[in-house]
Design a protein around this motif. Structure first.
Motif, short mmCIF file in Angstrom:
data_model
loop_
_atom_site.label_atom_id
_atom_site.label_comp_id
_atom_site.label_asym_id
_atom_site.label_seq_id
_atom_site.Cartn_x
_atom_site.Cartn_y
_atom_site.Cartn_z
N UNK A 45 0.85 -1.19 0.00
CA UNK A 45 0.00 0.00 0.00
C UNK A 45 0.89 1.24 0.00
N UNK A 46 0.56 2.21 -0.82
CA UNK A 46 1.42 3.37 -1.03
C UNK A 46 1.71 4.13 0.27
N UNK A 47 0.69 4.30 1.09
CA UNK A 47 0.85 5.14 2.29
C UNK A 47 1.75 4.52 3.35
N UNK A 48 2.03 3.22 3.24
CA UNK A 48 2.84 2.54 4.26
C UNK A 48 4.28 2.31 3.81
N UNK A 49 4.63 2.79 2.65
CA UNK A 49 6.00 2.59 2.15
C UNK A 49 6.93 3.63 2.78
N UNK A 50 8.06 3.16 3.29
CA UNK A 50 9.03 4.04 3.96
C UNK A 50 10.35 3.99 3.21
N UNK A 51 10.92 5.17 2.92
CA UNK A 51 12.23 5.24 2.26
C UNK A 51 13.33 5.11 3.30
N UNK A 52 14.32 4.26 3.03
CA UNK A 52 15.46 4.10 3.92
C UNK A 52 16.54 5.07 3.49
N UNK A 53 16.82 6.10 4.34
CA UNK A 53 17.83 7.10 4.00
C UNK A 53 19.21 6.46 4.00
N UNK A 54 20.01 6.76 2.98
CA UNK A 54 21.37 6.25 2.93
C UNK A 54 22.21 7.21 2.11
N UNK A 55 23.51 6.95 2.06
CA UNK A 55 24.44 7.87 1.40
C UNK A 55 25.05 7.26 0.13
N UNK A 56 24.28 6.41 -0.55
CA UNK A 56 24.73 5.80 -1.80
C UNK A 56 23.65 5.99 -2.86
N UNK A 57 23.91 5.47 -4.05
CA UNK A 57 22.92 5.56 -5.14
C UNK A 57 22.02 4.33 -5.18
N UNK A 58 22.02 3.58 -4.10
CA UNK A 58 21.12 2.43 -3.99
C UNK A 58 19.85 2.90 -3.28
N UNK A 59 18.71 2.76 -3.95
CA UNK A 59 17.44 3.22 -3.39
C UNK A 59 16.78 2.07 -2.63
N UNK A 60 16.49 2.29 -1.36
CA UNK A 60 15.96 1.23 -0.49
C UNK A 60 14.62 1.66 0.08
N UNK A 61 13.65 0.74 0.05
CA UNK A 61 12.32 1.00 0.60
C UNK A 61 11.93 -0.15 1.52
N UNK A 62 11.20 0.19 2.60
CA UNK A 62 10.77 -0.83 3.56
C UNK A 62 9.25 -0.78 3.70
N UNK A 63 8.73 -1.94 4.12
CA UNK A 63 7.26 -2.03 4.21
C UNK A 63 6.87 -3.06 5.28
N UNK A 64 5.81 -2.72 6.03
CA UNK A 64 5.23 -3.67 6.98
C UNK A 64 5.87 -3.64 8.35
N UNK A 65 5.32 -4.50 9.22
CA UNK A 65 5.84 -4.63 10.58
C UNK A 65 7.08 -5.52 10.57
N UNK A 66 7.74 -5.57 11.70
CA UNK A 66 8.94 -6.41 11.81
C UNK A 66 8.56 -7.89 11.71
N UNK A 67 9.30 -8.69 10.93
CA UNK A 67 10.43 -8.31 10.07
C UNK A 67 9.94 -7.69 8.77
N UNK A 68 10.48 -6.53 8.44
CA UNK A 68 9.99 -5.78 7.30
C UNK A 68 10.41 -6.39 5.96
N UNK A 69 9.57 -6.13 4.96
CA UNK A 69 9.93 -6.44 3.58
C UNK A 69 10.79 -5.28 3.06
N UNK A 70 11.69 -5.60 2.13
CA UNK A 70 12.61 -4.58 1.64
C UNK A 70 12.79 -4.68 0.13
N UNK A 71 12.89 -3.52 -0.51
CA UNK A 71 13.20 -3.44 -1.94
C UNK A 71 14.48 -2.62 -2.11
N UNK A 72 15.37 -3.08 -3.00
CA UNK A 72 16.59 -2.35 -3.35
C UNK A 72 16.61 -2.15 -4.86
N UNK A 73 16.84 -0.91 -5.26
CA UNK A 73 16.83 -0.59 -6.69
C UNK A 73 18.01 0.31 -7.02
#
Length: 361
Positions: A45-73
């Motif tokens: 769901x769009x409203x529950x997606x959280x961006x993981x701040x980092x200092x690289x060009x790898x874009x990371x997003x997290x979703x859900x309760x622990x343990x969270x799902x993760x996307x890396x792009x």
């Protein structure tokens, strides 16, 4: 246009899946094959997606309760596509690494601005913070701190037990108008110096005692040092000097950590320089002590004159290491003498001074 290759972690297994991300109007779809080869999809769901701040060009997003799902792009097109596709949702805030994409002139400007802010914080913010913390520091802890520093540093000196006893007896005859327990130690050292530690410990070098001629000079020295203790000048200087270490310890409410840091730096802290403002405040308090005890304020002028005469140039005084002696302070002391009223003849203090003089022979 709205499909991106990503690495997907389902939060259950430690392995990552090669997957395809599809940007739907109000949600994301992730398609991948599980270890058995079966095609599986996950819906975010769009409203529950959280961006993981980092200092690289790898874009990371997290979703859900622990343990969270993760996307890396790694696709550089993703930020701009998200901005166009979901104009109402902010996925990326400006990152520190974006600074390095600016031109050299801008980078230099930013660096200078940061240095300027750091300088202002050190010269103006830290003294204010040191004073604020010192004013709220428990007296009992301050006394403990001073005792710990004293025990750690006194090993480097040769204590004159007899001079310590008679000088302490001399001090007991003066009402210093402070609630701190004043404890004096005289050490064998030719340097013309003395310093105060937090909580009431005062160390006097016998070198400065041997330059004195009257009880008022010694009383002036002690009154000045006690004033530093009373107004917590030593504590403020220490907090400023070791601000970073102490701030972290105080932030963590680690009093033992504070004491440890101070103990490890005791010898250095003994030579901290007081500002002109703090010296003036100590002079004023010391002179008020003299007035309350009926002592002759000329003792301050005589003490400063002895120091100046001993070293010639007032700015080259050894006492400068802890007490900047300026012509302004000399003139202020002389002006106070002219305005002083009656002075009492303190025979008891005179006798105690004669005992000290005999010990110095």
């Amino acid at each position: 246009m709205y499909n991106f290759s990503v690495r997907y972690h389902d939060g259950r297994l430690s392995i990552a899946h090669d997957a395809t991300l599809t940007l739907m109007p109000d949600h994301w779809l992730i398609h991948y094959r599980d270890p058995s080869g079966e095609l599986v999809s996950a819906r975010w769901a769009l409203h529950s997606i959280v961006t993981d701040e980092n200092f690289s060009n790898l874009f990371i997003f997290r979703y859900g309760e622990f343990p969270q799902q993760t996307i890396e792009c790694k696709d550089d097109r993703l930020p701009e596509t998200l901005k166009k596709r979901y104009s109402e949702k902010v996925f990326f805030k400006r990152r520190i690494t974006d600074i390095f994409k600016l031109n050299n002139t801008t980078i230099v400007g930013v660096a200078l601005a940061v240095l300027a802010l750091m300088g202002l914080g050190y010269w103006f913010g830290l003294p204010w913070l040191a004073g604020a913390v010192a004013s709220r520091f428990p007296v009992s802890t301050e006394v403990q701190m001073g005792d710990t520093m004293y025990e750690n540093m006194i090993r480097a000196y040769d204590v004159d037990e007899r001079l310590t006893a008679v000088t302490s007896d001399f001090a007991k005859a003066i009402d210093f108008k402070t609630h701190y327990p004043i404890r004096i130690t005289v050490v064998k050292n030719k340097e013309v110096n003395a310093f105060a530690l937090p909580g009431g410990r005062i160390v006097v070098f016998d070198g400065i005692l041997r330059k004195m001629h009257t009880k008022e000079e010694l009383a002036a020295l002690l009154a000045h040092e006690v004033s530093h203790v009373h107004y917590r000048h030593s504590l403020r200087n220490i907090f400023r000097s070791l601000g970073g270490y102490l701030f972290i310890s105080l932030l963590l409410n680690d009093v033992n950590g504070v004491v440890t840091v101070l103990a490890d730096n005791s010898n250095t802290l003994a030579n901290l320089t007081y500002s002109r403002e703090l010296e003036t405040e100590a002079d004023s308090k010391g002179m008020a002590i003299f007035k309350a005890n009926g002592l002759d304020l000329k003792g301050f002028v005589d003490l400063f004159t002895v120091l100046k005469g001993e070293h010639g140039d007032v700015e080259a005084l050894k006492l400068l290491s802890t007490h900047p002696l300026t012509e302004d302070r000399l003139r202020a002391a002389a002006a106070m003498v002219k305005g002083q009223g009656a002075v009492r003849d303190d025979g008891d203090l005179e006798r105690k001074w004669e005992v000290i003089e005999n010990e110095l022979k």
